[in-house]
Design a protein around this motif. Structure first.
Motif, mmCIF file in Angstrom:
data_model
loop_
_atom_site.group_PDB
_atom_site.id
_atom_site.type_symbol
_atom_site.label_atom_id
_atom_site.label_comp_id
_atom_site.label_asym_id
_atom_site.label_seq_id
_atom_site.Cartn_x
_atom_site.Cartn_y
_atom_site.Cartn_z
ATOM 1 N N UNK A 103 55.401 -20.637 26.910
ATOM 2 C CA UNK A 103 55.305 -19.201 26.465
ATOM 3 C C UNK A 103 55.496 -19.108 25.070
ATOM 4 N N UNK A 104 54.354 -18.471 24.418
ATOM 5 C CA UNK A 104 54.753 -18.158 22.879
ATOM 6 C C UNK A 104 54.756 -16.504 22.839
ATOM 7 N N UNK A 105 56.067 -16.028 22.632
ATOM 8 C CA UNK A 105 56.222 -14.570 22.485
ATOM 9 C C UNK A 105 55.653 -13.977 23.806
ATOM 10 N N UNK A 106 54.764 -13.091 23.904
ATOM 11 C CA UNK A 106 54.140 -12.657 25.127
ATOM 12 C C UNK A 106 53.050 -13.389 25.430
ATOM 13 N N UNK A 107 52.364 -14.195 24.916
ATOM 14 C CA UNK A 107 51.323 -15.024 25.187
ATOM 15 C C UNK A 107 51.716 -16.256 25.950
ATOM 16 N N UNK A 108 50.681 -16.628 26.557
ATOM 17 C CA UNK A 108 50.799 -18.122 26.965
ATOM 18 C C UNK A 108 50.004 -19.195 26.736
ATOM 19 N N UNK A 109 50.281 -20.519 26.745
ATOM 20 C CA UNK A 109 49.269 -21.518 26.788
ATOM 21 C C UNK A 109 49.183 -22.266 27.902
ATOM 22 N N UNK A 110 47.955 -22.677 28.346
ATOM 23 C CA UNK A 110 47.958 -23.310 29.591
ATOM 24 C C UNK A 110 47.247 -24.779 29.187
ATOM 25 N N UNK A 111 47.988 -25.812 29.597
ATOM 26 C CA UNK A 111 47.363 -27.121 29.348
ATOM 27 C C UNK A 111 46.830 -27.637 30.740
ATOM 28 N N UNK A 112 45.392 -27.953 30.584
ATOM 29 C CA UNK A 112 44.848 -28.260 32.038
ATOM 30 C C UNK A 112 44.400 -30.054 31.972
ATOM 31 N N UNK A 113 44.907 -30.994 32.733
ATOM 32 C CA UNK A 113 44.627 -32.218 32.830
ATOM 33 C C UNK A 113 43.653 -32.417 34.194
ATOM 34 N N UNK A 114 42.612 -33.178 34.293
ATOM 35 C CA UNK A 114 41.866 -33.238 35.506
ATOM 36 C C UNK A 114 42.768 -34.136 36.474
ATOM 37 N N UNK A 115 42.503 -33.812 37.664
ATOM 38 C CA UNK A 115 43.152 -35.039 38.721
ATOM 39 C C UNK A 115 41.745 -35.700 39.362
ATOM 40 N N UNK A 116 40.873 -35.249 38.825
ATOM 41 C CA UNK A 116 39.231 -36.108 39.445
ATOM 42 C C UNK A 116 38.482 -36.397 38.529
ATOM 43 N N UNK A 164 46.035 -12.947 28.680
ATOM 44 C CA UNK A 164 47.014 -13.733 29.542
ATOM 45 C C UNK A 164 47.226 -15.062 29.150
ATOM 46 N N UNK A 165 46.254 -15.813 28.906
ATOM 47 C CA UNK A 165 46.407 -17.021 28.341
ATOM 48 C C UNK A 165 45.561 -17.588 27.771
ATOM 49 N N UNK A 166 45.550 -18.899 26.879
ATOM 50 C CA UNK A 166 44.697 -19.716 26.475
ATOM 51 C C UNK A 166 44.879 -21.041 26.975
ATOM 52 N N UNK A 167 43.720 -21.428 27.690
ATOM 53 C CA UNK A 167 43.885 -22.710 28.299
ATOM 54 C C UNK A 167 43.139 -23.663 27.511
ATOM 55 N N UNK A 168 43.702 -24.842 27.645
ATOM 56 C CA UNK A 168 43.430 -25.791 26.760
ATOM 57 C C UNK A 168 43.150 -27.164 27.590
ATOM 58 N N UNK A 169 41.941 -27.838 27.452
ATOM 59 C CA UNK A 169 41.580 -29.155 28.257
ATOM 60 C C UNK A 169 42.272 -30.246 27.670
ATOM 61 N N UNK A 170 42.948 -31.229 28.397
ATOM 62 C CA UNK A 170 43.784 -32.376 27.799
ATOM 63 C C UNK A 170 43.426 -33.648 28.724
ATOM 64 N N UNK A 171 43.390 -34.762 28.026
ATOM 65 C CA UNK A 171 43.430 -35.758 28.893
ATOM 66 C C UNK A 171 44.746 -36.285 29.421
ATOM 67 N N UNK A 172 46.009 -36.117 28.783
ATOM 68 C CA UNK A 172 47.191 -36.595 29.197
ATOM 69 C C UNK A 172 48.054 -35.442 29.031
ATOM 70 N N UNK A 173 48.414 -34.789 30.295
ATOM 71 C CA UNK A 173 49.429 -33.785 30.229
ATOM 72 C C UNK A 173 50.885 -33.966 29.774
ATOM 73 N N UNK A 174 50.933 -35.138 30.000
ATOM 74 C CA UNK A 174 52.419 -35.668 29.505
ATOM 75 C C UNK A 174 52.753 -35.648 28.045
ATOM 76 N N UNK A 175 51.743 -36.395 27.424
ATOM 77 C CA UNK A 175 51.497 -36.492 26.012
ATOM 78 C C UNK A 175 51.373 -35.350 25.522
ATOM 79 N N UNK A 176 50.480 -34.348 26.107
ATOM 80 C CA UNK A 176 50.204 -32.991 25.488
ATOM 81 C C UNK A 176 51.489 -31.877 25.562
ATOM 82 N N UNK A 177 52.289 -32.225 26.634
ATOM 83 C CA UNK A 177 53.558 -31.426 26.788
ATOM 84 C C UNK A 177 54.389 -31.846 25.778
ATOM 85 N N UNK A 178 54.660 -33.182 25.364
ATOM 86 C CA UNK A 178 55.370 -33.475 24.381
ATOM 87 C C UNK A 178 55.097 -32.852 22.820
ATOM 88 N N UNK A 179 53.703 -33.012 22.673
ATOM 89 C CA UNK A 179 53.272 -32.597 21.240
ATOM 90 C C UNK A 179 53.343 -30.942 21.171
#
Length: 127
Positions: A47-60, A6-21
């Protein structure tokens, strides 16, 4: 039965910077931004073809993603699968020796998925 990744989840510290990258890397913008209060995260999907990448930034600072990054740094957090029946998969994988972290499915961002690492299993389900 597991149907697909379904997707690969990637933990990031800053979702805005990571979205740009990731937008530069993949040549397209993210298609969804969602806050999941129950998991203390902001998620962003590409979305990358049929796959998805999920970036996750903590709110806590004490949330699961913040703790993950503190211990392991930014990077791959989970691999999620689309399944026919999450409850059947929990039973099947328990029989295969996986340790279930949540006995009942939890609502996560957007999809039905199972995430597991080192023979530990955490089921997530959305309606």
């Amino acid at each position: 039965m597991i149907n697909k990744v379904e997707h690969l989840g990637i933990a990031v510290t800053d979702i805005d910077i990571s979205n740009k990258i990731f937008a530069k890397l993949l040549g397209k913008e993210h298609y969804k931004l969602e806050t999941v209060d129950s998991e203390s995260v902001i998620t962003s999907f590409f979305k990358v073809g049929e796959q998805k990448i999920e970036l996750l930034q903590s709110t806590d600072n004490n949330g699961p993603i913040a703790k993950f990054i503190e211990k392991r740094k930014e990077g791959a957090h989970h691999l999620a699968f689309h399944v026919d029946s999450i409850t059947d998969e929990i039973k099947r994988l328990k029989k295969e020796g996986f340790v279930v972290l949540n006995e009942t499915p939890k609502k996560g961002a957007k999809c039905q998925a199972k995430c597991f690492k080192r023979k530990k299993l955490s089921p997530y389900a959305c309606r």
